[in-house]
Design an enzyme around this catalytic site. Structure first.
Site, PDB file in Angstrom:
ATOM      1  N   ASP A  30       0.811  -1.235  -0.424  1.00  0.00           N
ATOM      2  CA  ASP A  30       0.064   0.293  -0.704  1.00  0.00           C
ATOM      3  C   ASP A  30       1.482   1.544   0.341  1.00  0.00           C
ATOM      4  O   ASP A  30       1.893   1.222   0.276  1.00  0.00           O
ATOM      5  CB  ASP A  30      -1.056   0.060   1.365  1.00  0.00           C
ATOM      6  CG  ASP A  30      -2.169   1.115   0.928  1.00  0.00           C
ATOM      7  OD1 ASP A  30      -3.241   0.474   1.062  1.00  0.00           O
ATOM      8  OD2 ASP A  30      -2.013   2.412   0.929  1.00  0.00           O
ATOM      9  N   ILE A  31       0.585   2.198  -1.149  1.00  0.00           N
ATOM     10  CA  ILE A  31       1.546   3.645  -0.699  1.00  0.00           C
ATOM     11  C   ILE A  31       0.799   4.219   0.524  1.00  0.00           C
ATOM     12  O   ILE A  31       2.628   5.321   0.522  1.00  0.00           O
ATOM     13  CB  ILE A  31       1.059   4.131  -1.862  1.00  0.00           C
ATOM     14  CG1 ILE A  31       2.042   5.009  -3.223  1.00  0.00           C
ATOM     15  CG2 ILE A  31      -0.852   4.698  -1.627  1.00  0.00           C
ATOM     16  CD1 ILE A  31       1.585   6.150  -4.135  1.00  0.00           C
ATOM     17  N   ASN A  87     -12.935  -3.412   2.192  1.00  0.00           N
ATOM     18  CA  ASN A  87     -14.045  -1.852   2.507  1.00  0.00           C
ATOM     19  C   ASN A  87     -14.929  -2.077   1.190  1.00  0.00           C
ATOM     20  O   ASN A  87     -14.475  -2.679   0.288  1.00  0.00           O
ATOM     21  CB  ASN A  87     -13.679  -1.005   2.372  1.00  0.00           C
ATOM     22  CG  ASN A  87     -12.387  -1.248   4.082  1.00  0.00           C
ATOM     23  OD1 ASN A  87     -12.463  -0.772   5.002  1.00  0.00           O
ATOM     24  ND2 ASN A  87     -10.991  -0.422   3.369  1.00  0.00           N
ATOM     25  N   VAL A  96     -10.777   2.770  -3.597  1.00  0.00           N
ATOM     26  CA  VAL A  96     -10.390   2.189  -5.382  1.00  0.00           C
ATOM     27  C   VAL A  96     -11.264   1.476  -5.602  1.00  0.00           C
ATOM     28  O   VAL A  96     -11.772  -0.089  -4.551  1.00  0.00           O
ATOM     29  CB  VAL A  96      -9.374   1.877  -5.151  1.00  0.00           C
ATOM     30  CG1 VAL A  96      -9.383   1.201  -6.778  1.00  0.00           C
ATOM     31  CG2 VAL A  96      -8.267   2.767  -4.656  1.00  0.00           C
ATOM     32  N   HIS A 100      -9.949  -5.601  -3.019  1.00  0.00           N
ATOM     33  CA  HIS A 100      -9.038  -5.938  -2.822  1.00  0.00           C
ATOM     34  C   HIS A 100      -9.295  -5.860  -1.242  1.00  0.00           C
ATOM     35  O   HIS A 100      -9.673  -5.431  -0.743  1.00  0.00           O
ATOM     36  CB  HIS A 100      -7.848  -4.795  -2.761  1.00  0.00           C
ATOM     37  CG  HIS A 100      -8.799  -3.111  -2.711  1.00  0.00           C
ATOM     38  ND1 HIS A 100      -9.808  -2.221  -3.162  1.00  0.00           N
ATOM     39  CD2 HIS A 100      -8.593  -2.679  -1.230  1.00  0.00           C
ATOM     40  CE1 HIS A 100     -10.319  -1.459  -2.406  1.00  0.00           C
ATOM     41  NE2 HIS A 100      -9.278  -1.397  -1.874  1.00  0.00           N
ATOM     42  N   HIS A 102      -7.059  -5.960   2.122  1.00  0.00           N
ATOM     43  CA  HIS A 102      -5.994  -4.760   2.750  1.00  0.00           C
ATOM     44  C   HIS A 102      -5.375  -6.226   3.849  1.00  0.00           C
ATOM     45  O   HIS A 102      -6.228  -7.006   4.657  1.00  0.00           O
ATOM     46  CB  HIS A 102      -5.758  -4.141   3.909  1.00  0.00           C
ATOM     47  CG  HIS A 102      -6.713  -2.630   2.772  1.00  0.00           C
ATOM     48  ND1 HIS A 102      -5.846  -1.526   3.159  1.00  0.00           N
ATOM     49  CD2 HIS A 102      -7.778  -2.398   2.548  1.00  0.00           C
ATOM     50  CE1 HIS A 102      -7.205  -0.965   1.601  1.00  0.00           C
ATOM     51  NE2 HIS A 102      -8.159  -1.111   1.893  1.00  0.00           N
TER      52      HIS A 102
HETATM   53  P1  AMP Z   1      -9.453   1.252   0.384  1.00  0.00           P
HETATM   54  O1  AMP Z   1     -10.292   2.666   1.302  1.00  0.00           O
HETATM   55  O2  AMP Z   1     -10.495  -0.025   0.499  1.00  0.00           O
HETATM   56  O3  AMP Z   1     -10.602   1.658  -0.965  1.00  0.00           O
HETATM   57  O4  AMP Z   1      -8.561   1.445  -0.405  1.00  0.00           O
HETATM   58  C1  AMP Z   1      -7.419   2.120  -0.938  1.00  0.00           C
HETATM   59  C2  AMP Z   1      -6.263   1.997  -1.062  1.00  0.00           C
HETATM   60  O5  AMP Z   1      -5.129   2.390  -2.117  1.00  0.00           O
HETATM   61  C3  AMP Z   1      -5.958   2.707   0.397  1.00  0.00           C
HETATM   62  O6  AMP Z   1      -5.034   2.553   1.483  1.00  0.00           O
HETATM   63  C4  AMP Z   1      -4.589   3.790  -0.590  1.00  0.00           C
HETATM   64  O7  AMP Z   1      -3.092   3.888   0.621  1.00  0.00           O
HETATM   65  C5  AMP Z   1      -4.014   2.629  -1.492  1.00  0.00           C
HETATM   66  N1  AMP Z   1      -3.609   3.335  -2.317  1.00  0.00           N
HETATM   67  C6  AMP Z   1      -3.942   4.210  -3.623  1.00  0.00           C
HETATM   68  N2  AMP Z   1      -2.899   5.434  -5.023  1.00  0.00           N
HETATM   69  C7  AMP Z   1      -2.601   3.668  -4.248  1.00  0.00           C
HETATM   70  C8  AMP Z   1      -0.816   3.232  -5.135  1.00  0.00           C
HETATM   71  N3  AMP Z   1      -0.577   3.999  -6.903  1.00  0.00           N
HETATM   72  N4  AMP Z   1      -0.412   2.347  -5.397  1.00  0.00           N
HETATM   73  C9  AMP Z   1      -0.576   1.137  -3.372  1.00  0.00           C
HETATM   74  N5  AMP Z   1      -1.653   1.396  -2.917  1.00  0.00           N
HETATM   75  C10 AMP Z   1      -2.534   2.630  -3.769  1.00  0.00           C
END
Ligand code: AMP
Ligand code: ZN
Length: 113
Positions: A30-31, A87, A96, A100, A102
């Site tokens: 995760d970024i 989520n 996103v 996915h 976490h």
């Molecule tokens: P969610 O809130 O469950 O949709 O989580 C989306 C996750 O994607 C968040 O924890 C972000 O930090 C992560 N995220 C967003 N952009 C990127 C990226 N380019 N590379 C890796 N993780 C990302």
């Protein structure tokens, strides 16, 4: 080109810190990590959210959990414990819309708050 961020990562259009990949699954860091270990595990098939899951996708989600378990072992958090979170939708904070999990580990009291 896909407008979906994770589809673009899967396609290699956007870089990611990949830690596992096979024909069906990609895992990357995760970024914005919320724990010492924070990995996202995604199917390569675009499924927007759990609400969009079809009956035939059930084995794919099971496969994701096997990958999560294996990553937890490889990353050294299996013994100390870890949390997996999925989520779904606005109130859960999904940002996103490509399904996915976490994987969070490496410290006690793991959460996304
Ligand atoms: P969610 O809130 O469950 O949709 O989580 C989306 C996750 O994607 C968040 O924890 C972000 O930090 C992560 N995220 C967003 N952009 C990127 C990226 N380019 N590379 C890796 N993780 C990302
Ligand atoms: Zn996607």
């Amino acid at each position: 080109m896909s407008e979906c961020l994770f589809c673009r990562i899967i396609a290699g259009d956007i870089p990611a810190d990949k830690i596992y990949e096979d024909e069906e699954v990609l895992a990357f860091k995760d970024i914005a990590p919320k724990a010492p270990l924070h990995v996202l595990v995604v199917p390569k098939k675009h499924i927007a959210s759990l609400e969009d899951l079809e009956e035939g996708d059930a084995p794919l989600l099971g496969r994701l959990q096997v990958v999560l378990r294996d990553i937890a072992r490889e990353q050294g958090v299996a013994a100390s414990g870890y949390r997996i979170i999925l989520n779904c939708g606005k109130d859960a904070g999904q940002v996103v819309f490509h399904i996915h999990y976490h994987l969070l580990g490496g410290s006690p009291g793991l959460n996304l708050d």
